[in-house]
Design a protein around this motif. Structure first.
Motif, PDB file in Angstrom:
ATOM      1  N   GLY A   1       0.827  -1.213   0.000  1.00  0.00           N
ATOM      2  CA  GLY A   1       0.000   0.000   0.000  1.00  0.00           C
ATOM      3  C   GLY A   1       0.853   1.252   0.000  1.00  0.00           C
ATOM      4  N   ALA A   2       1.881   1.263   0.855  1.00  0.00           N
ATOM      5  CA  ALA A   2       2.756   2.434   0.923  1.00  0.00           C
ATOM      6  C   ALA A   2       3.496   2.635  -0.398  1.00  0.00           C
ATOM      7  CB  ALA A   2       3.758   2.260   2.068  1.00  0.00           C
TER       8      ALA A   2
ATOM      9  N   THR B   1       3.115   5.915  -2.807  1.00  0.00           N
ATOM     10  CA  THR B   1       4.306   6.730  -3.085  1.00  0.00           C
ATOM     11  C   THR B   1       4.588   6.821  -4.581  1.00  0.00           C
ATOM     12  OG1 THR B   1       5.226   6.019  -0.959  1.00  0.00           O
ATOM     13  CG2 THR B   1       6.744   7.009  -2.543  1.00  0.00           C
ATOM     14  N   MET B   2       4.475   5.679  -5.271  1.00  0.00           N
ATOM     15  CA  MET B   2       4.738   5.693  -6.716  1.00  0.00           C
ATOM     16  C   MET B   2       3.762   6.593  -7.450  1.00  0.00           C
ATOM     17  SD  MET B   2       5.752   1.792  -7.756  1.00  0.00           S
ATOM     18  CE  MET B   2       5.822   2.303  -9.470  1.00  0.00           C
ATOM     19  N   ALA B   3       2.484   6.527  -7.051  1.00  0.00           N
ATOM     20  CA  ALA B   3       1.472   7.348  -7.738  1.00  0.00           C
ATOM     21  C   ALA B   3       1.677   8.834  -7.478  1.00  0.00           C
ATOM     22  CB  ALA B   3       0.073   6.923  -7.286  1.00  0.00           C
ATOM     23  N   GLY B   4       2.477   9.152  -6.457  1.00  0.00           N
ATOM     24  CA  GLY B   4       2.713  10.556  -6.140  1.00  0.00           C
ATOM     25  C   GLY B   4       3.869  11.182  -6.890  1.00  0.00           C
TER      26      GLY B   4
ATOM     27  N   SER C   1      -4.702   7.915 -10.002  1.00  0.00           N
ATOM     28  CA  SER C   1      -5.305   8.361  -8.738  1.00  0.00           C
ATOM     29  C   SER C   1      -5.946   7.195  -7.993  1.00  0.00           C
ATOM     30  CB  SER C   1      -6.347   9.462  -8.994  1.00  0.00           C
ATOM     31  OG  SER C   1      -7.371   9.000  -9.870  1.00  0.00           O
ATOM     32  N   MET C   2      -6.472   6.205  -8.724  1.00  0.00           N
ATOM     33  CA  MET C   2      -7.047   5.034  -8.059  1.00  0.00           C
ATOM     34  C   MET C   2      -5.958   4.188  -7.415  1.00  0.00           C
ATOM     35  SD  MET C   2     -10.283   5.008  -7.993  1.00  0.00           S
ATOM     36  CE  MET C   2     -10.505   3.305  -7.468  1.00  0.00           C
ATOM     37  N   MET C   3      -4.788   4.122  -8.057  1.00  0.00           N
ATOM     38  CA  MET C   3      -3.688   3.381  -7.450  1.00  0.00           C
ATOM     39  C   MET C   3      -3.245   4.060  -6.157  1.00  0.00           C
ATOM     40  SD  MET C   3       0.008   2.203  -9.036  1.00  0.00           S
ATOM     41  CE  MET C   3       0.715   3.841  -9.165  1.00  0.00           C
ATOM     42  N   ALA C   4      -3.179   5.388  -6.184  1.00  0.00           N
ATOM     43  CA  ALA C   4      -2.806   6.127  -4.973  1.00  0.00           C
ATOM     44  C   ALA C   4      -3.850   5.932  -3.874  1.00  0.00           C
ATOM     45  CB  ALA C   4      -2.649   7.608  -5.299  1.00  0.00           C
ATOM     46  N   ALA C   5      -5.116   5.942  -4.274  1.00  0.00           N
ATOM     47  CA  ALA C   5      -6.190   5.768  -3.299  1.00  0.00           C
ATOM     48  C   ALA C   5      -6.153   4.371  -2.688  1.00  0.00           C
ATOM     49  CB  ALA C   5      -7.543   6.022  -3.958  1.00  0.00           C
ATOM     50  N   TRP C   6      -5.955   3.356  -3.555  1.00  0.00           N
ATOM     51  CA  TRP C   6      -5.851   1.983  -3.043  1.00  0.00           C
ATOM     52  C   TRP C   6      -4.679   1.869  -2.070  1.00  0.00           C
ATOM     53  CZ3 TRP C   6      -1.817  -1.498  -3.249  1.00  0.00           C
ATOM     54  CH2 TRP C   6      -2.117  -2.799  -2.804  1.00  0.00           C
ATOM     55  N   GLY C   7      -3.549   2.485  -2.424  1.00  0.00           N
ATOM     56  CA  GLY C   7      -2.375   2.422  -1.567  1.00  0.00           C
ATOM     57  C   GLY C   7      -2.613   3.081  -0.226  1.00  0.00           C
ATOM     58  N   GLU C   8      -3.252   4.237  -0.244  1.00  0.00           N
ATOM     59  CA  GLU C   8      -3.495   4.964   1.006  1.00  0.00           C
ATOM     60  C   GLU C   8      -4.413   4.183   1.937  1.00  0.00           C
ATOM     61  OE1 GLU C   8      -5.722   9.075   2.372  1.00  0.00           O
ATOM     62  OE2 GLU C   8      -4.474   9.086   0.556  1.00  0.00           O
ATOM     63  N   VAL C   9      -5.521   3.670   1.394  1.00  0.00           N
ATOM     64  CA  VAL C   9      -6.481   2.919   2.214  1.00  0.00           C
ATOM     65  C   VAL C   9      -5.861   1.617   2.707  1.00  0.00           C
ATOM     66  CG1 VAL C   9      -8.698   1.730   2.194  1.00  0.00           C
ATOM     67  CG2 VAL C   9      -8.470   3.956   1.075  1.00  0.00           C
TER      68      VAL C   9
ATOM     69  N   ARG D   1     -13.690   7.864  -2.477  1.00  0.00           N
ATOM     70  CA  ARG D   1     -13.634   9.176  -1.824  1.00  0.00           C
ATOM     71  C   ARG D   1     -12.214   9.710  -1.772  1.00  0.00           C
ATOM     72  NH1 ARG D   1     -17.840   6.831   1.377  1.00  0.00           N
ATOM     73  NH2 ARG D   1     -16.307   5.923   2.815  1.00  0.00           N
ATOM     74  N   VAL D   2     -11.241   8.845  -1.523  1.00  0.00           N
ATOM     75  CA  VAL D   2      -9.845   9.274  -1.504  1.00  0.00           C
ATOM     76  C   VAL D   2      -9.422   9.741  -2.894  1.00  0.00           C
ATOM     77  CG1 VAL D   2      -7.455   8.507  -1.210  1.00  0.00           C
ATOM     78  CG2 VAL D   2      -9.200   7.798   0.442  1.00  0.00           C
ATOM     79  N   ALA D   3      -9.807   8.985  -3.924  1.00  0.00           N
ATOM     80  CA  ALA D   3      -9.457   9.358  -5.296  1.00  0.00           C
ATOM     81  C   ALA D   3     -10.093  10.683  -5.693  1.00  0.00           C
ATOM     82  CB  ALA D   3      -9.890   8.252  -6.263  1.00  0.00           C
ATOM     83  N   GLU D   4     -11.289  10.938  -5.193  1.00  0.00           N
ATOM     84  CA  GLU D   4     -11.990  12.186  -5.525  1.00  0.00           C
ATOM     85  C   GLU D   4     -11.532  13.353  -4.669  1.00  0.00           C
ATOM     86  OE1 GLU D   4     -15.970  11.019  -4.833  1.00  0.00           O
ATOM     87  OE2 GLU D   4     -16.157   9.849  -6.695  1.00  0.00           O
ATOM     88  N   GLY D   5     -10.784  13.058  -3.600  1.00  0.00           N
ATOM     89  CA  GLY D   5     -10.312  14.121  -2.720  1.00  0.00           C
ATOM     90  C   GLY D   5     -11.320  14.547  -1.682  1.00  0.00           C
ATOM     91  N   THR D   6     -12.354  13.733  -1.445  1.00  0.00           N
ATOM     92  CA  THR D   6     -13.390  14.099  -0.465  1.00  0.00           C
ATOM     93  C   THR D   6     -13.200  13.393   0.877  1.00  0.00           C
ATOM     94  OG1 THR D   6     -14.856  12.360  -1.330  1.00  0.00           O
ATOM     95  CG2 THR D   6     -15.073  14.571  -2.275  1.00  0.00           C
ATOM     96  N   ALA D   7     -12.223  12.492   0.982  1.00  0.00           N
ATOM     97  CA  ALA D   7     -11.965  11.807   2.246  1.00  0.00           C
ATOM     98  C   ALA D   7     -11.078  12.682   3.122  1.00  0.00           C
ATOM     99  CB  ALA D   7     -11.295  10.462   1.987  1.00  0.00           C
ATOM    100  N   SER D   8     -11.090  12.388   4.418  1.00  0.00           N
ATOM    101  CA  SER D   8     -10.227  13.111   5.350  1.00  0.00           C
ATOM    102  C   SER D   8      -9.661  12.137   6.374  1.00  0.00           C
ATOM    103  CB  SER D   8     -10.995  14.233   6.063  1.00  0.00           C
ATOM    104  OG  SER D   8     -12.004  13.693   6.888  1.00  0.00           O
ATOM    105  N   ASP D   9      -8.673  12.592   7.107  1.00  0.00           N
ATOM    106  CA  ASP D   9      -7.973  11.708   8.035  1.00  0.00           C
ATOM    107  C   ASP D   9      -8.889  11.177   9.130  1.00  0.00           C
ATOM    108  OD1 ASP D   9      -5.478  10.496   8.810  1.00  0.00           O
ATOM    109  OD2 ASP D   9      -5.498  11.827  10.545  1.00  0.00           O
ATOM    110  N   HIS D  10      -9.864  11.970   9.526  1.00  0.00           N
ATOM    111  CA  HIS D  10     -10.755  11.566  10.608  1.00  0.00           C
ATOM    112  C   HIS D  10     -12.208  11.514  10.152  1.00  0.00           C
ATOM    113  CE1 HIS D  10      -7.473  11.750  13.471  1.00  0.00           C
ATOM    114  NE2 HIS D  10      -7.171  12.956  13.043  1.00  0.00           N
ATOM    115  N   ASP D  11     -12.440  11.067   8.934  1.00  0.00           N
ATOM    116  CA  ASP D  11     -13.819  10.932   8.469  1.00  0.00           C
ATOM    117  C   ASP D  11     -14.456   9.707   9.122  1.00  0.00           C
ATOM    118  OD1 ASP D  11     -12.789   8.724   7.104  1.00  0.00           O
ATOM    119  OD2 ASP D  11     -12.669   9.772   5.194  1.00  0.00           O
ATOM    120  N   LYS D  12     -15.727   9.473   8.811  1.00  0.00           N
ATOM    121  CA  LYS D  12     -16.463   8.408   9.483  1.00  0.00           C
ATOM    122  C   LYS D  12     -15.838   7.038   9.239  1.00  0.00           C
ATOM    123  CE  LYS D  12     -20.975  10.703   9.525  1.00  0.00           C
ATOM    124  NZ  LYS D  12     -22.405  10.610   9.088  1.00  0.00           N
ATOM    125  N   HIS D  13     -15.396   6.791   8.020  1.00  0.00           N
ATOM    126  CA  HIS D  13     -14.788   5.503   7.705  1.00  0.00           C
ATOM    127  C   HIS D  13     -13.545   5.267   8.554  1.00  0.00           C
ATOM    128  CE1 HIS D  13     -13.558   2.136   5.017  1.00  0.00           C
ATOM    129  NE2 HIS D  13     -12.340   2.525   5.382  1.00  0.00           N
TER     130      HIS D  13
END
Length: 438
Positions: free
Chosen positions: A21-22, A26-29, A42-50, A278-290
């Motif tokens: 995931g890391a 990192t690669m997508a960035g 962006s989906m690869m970055a989102a998958w990695g982050e989650v 949500r991460v790919a769209e930029g609508t997620a946050s560090d302390h969101d409900k998920h």
């Protein structure tokens, strides 16, 4: 399964997924990828982050992170967890509200040792703090306890509870949630017989398996279906070399988590896919409900093998509590010795872990307790999680429990705070057992 290699293989798999995931994130960035107008990046970055966050959380003990509460003048009072009694397998923790005088209500929350940390009761603590001094049993992760510390089974658990109650004194109100309900009842009976002056004033049992046979569920069916040999062979492993408890026999948290997730695999899959979008769209946050939910849900702890196996063998199979035949340190506990402690049971009408009937069975065991000191309540629409941490707890059960405590207290009745207490936000995702909270 009962080898270090099995434990270390699971840890290696977790570590590998976190690393993948890391790496993906990192690669997508890399700036060069920004020149490629392809959503797959962006989906690869989102998958990695989650993925990285999810697998990293599995070995982290969550913080209590309780926000300040306001006094009657609206000034914030800092809440600090403080260890009152320190023991190898668990501590007694007090939530010190700085600047506030001692409260008339003193409540001990007995947290379950069923795969998650005591922080699972964070919202329960938050809801009670404005109206009481709150203590909690903070059980330790067995992987971090050296083999030299010895064993820890249900008898040791019960003796820990008697020590904690003895320390806090007789003006105590105990609330046991889920798994520890039968053992807390046993600890109270032990004190009633051996040290009556140390027994608590009230005991509230919430969704606990006092008599598992009173109402069948998937949990009780599983306990009946498998043999102890099968459980020991398939569930027990030795802690690997990475941790201080290397060599200790445990029921691993990662194995428990796999069971939790499998019970609602489709729901979890949808939740993680939605979070990736949500991460790919930029609508997620560090302390969101998920993240709030899964940071706690994925943080699992190992149980000692002897605790897990003795729970199944003696509570679910042998029904020692239900039959009033429970033995602690060579002494048979007699629930009929409880004569002064007011006891209330709380059940959820839609609880499919400890179904209605399992917990209220405690009242029939209390042959020496007058009827006026017994009470029971069923919250019709509540599931297992809702009876101690969800909306049903905040709106209905919590006020009833405080009223029960006040009705059985000595001296002037404490004044209930009229201001609103913080309302914890919970994502409608499965609870610690893999079931949807209400």
């Amino acid at each position: 399964m009962r080898y270090m290699v099995a434990y270390d293989l699971m840890e290696a798999a977790r570590n590998t997924n976190a690393w993948l995931g890391a790496t993906a994130r990192t690669m997508a960035g890399y700036p060069a990828f920004s020149l490629i107008p392809n959503p797959a990046i962006s989906m690869m970055a989102a998958w990695g982050e989650v993925t990285e966050r999810s697998f990293d959380r599995m070995i982290v003990k969550p913080d209590w992170n309780i926000l300040p509460i306001a006094d009657e003048n609206g000034r914030d009072m800092i809440v600090t967890p403080e260890t009152v009694v320190e023991k190898p397998f668990g501590d007694l923790v007090r939530f010190n509200v700085q600047g506030r005088p001692p409260q008339a209500r003193r409540i001990l929350l007995v947290a379950p040792m069923s795969g998650h940390y005591a922080t699972l009761l964070r919202s329960t603590v938050v809801s009670l703090l404005p109206d009481a001094d709150v203590f909690v049993t903070d059980w330790h992760n067995a992987r971090d306890i050296p083999v030299s510390a010895g064993k820890f089974d249900i008898e040791d658990y019960t003796l820990y509870l008697t020590d904690f109650m003895r320390k806090l004194g007789p003006d105590l109100n105990v609330i046991a949630i889920c798994q520890p309900a039968p053992l807390t009842l046993a600890a109270t009976a032990l004190l009633a017989e051996q040290e009556p002056e140390a027994q608590p004033r009230t005991l509230t049992l919430i969704g606990g398996p006092i008599d598992p046979d009173a109402a069948a569920t998937d949990v009780t069916d599983f306990g009946r279906r498998v043999t102890m040999g099968q459980l020991e062979q398939s569930m027990i492993q030795r802690v690997g070399f990475k941790y201080e408890g290397a060599g200790r026999m445990v029921y691993p948290g990662l194995l428990q988590l796999a069971s939790f997730v499998s019970m609602n695999a489709e729901t979890h899959s949808r939740a993680f896919w939605s979070q990736m979008l949500r991460v790919a769209e930029g609508t997620a946050s560090d302390h969101d409900k998920h993240n709030k939910f899964y940071d706690e849900y994925l943080a699992v702890m190992d149980m000692t093998a002897e605790f897990y196996l003795s729970t199944v063998e003696r509570i679910f199979k042998g029904l020692e509590i239900a039959k009033n035949e429970f033995v602690v340190d060579g002494h048979q506990v007699d629930f009929g010795k409880i004569t002064n402690v007011a006891v209330k049971t709380v059940e959820g009408g839609k609880d499919d872990i400890s179904a209605p009937g399992q917990c209220v069975a405690a009242l029939a065991l209390l042959t020496g307790l007058p009827d006026e000191k017994k009470a029971s309540y069923i919250e019709p629409e509540a599931g297992h999680y809702g009876i101690f941490a969800g909306g049903s707890w905040r709106r209905n059960i919590r006020p009833l429990v405080l009223d029960f405590i006040d009705a059985n207290s000595e001296g002037p009745k404490p004044r209930r705070k009229t201001r609103k207490t913080p309302t914890p936000v919970h994502l409608a995702q499965p609870d610690e057992t893999g079931h949807l909270p209400v």
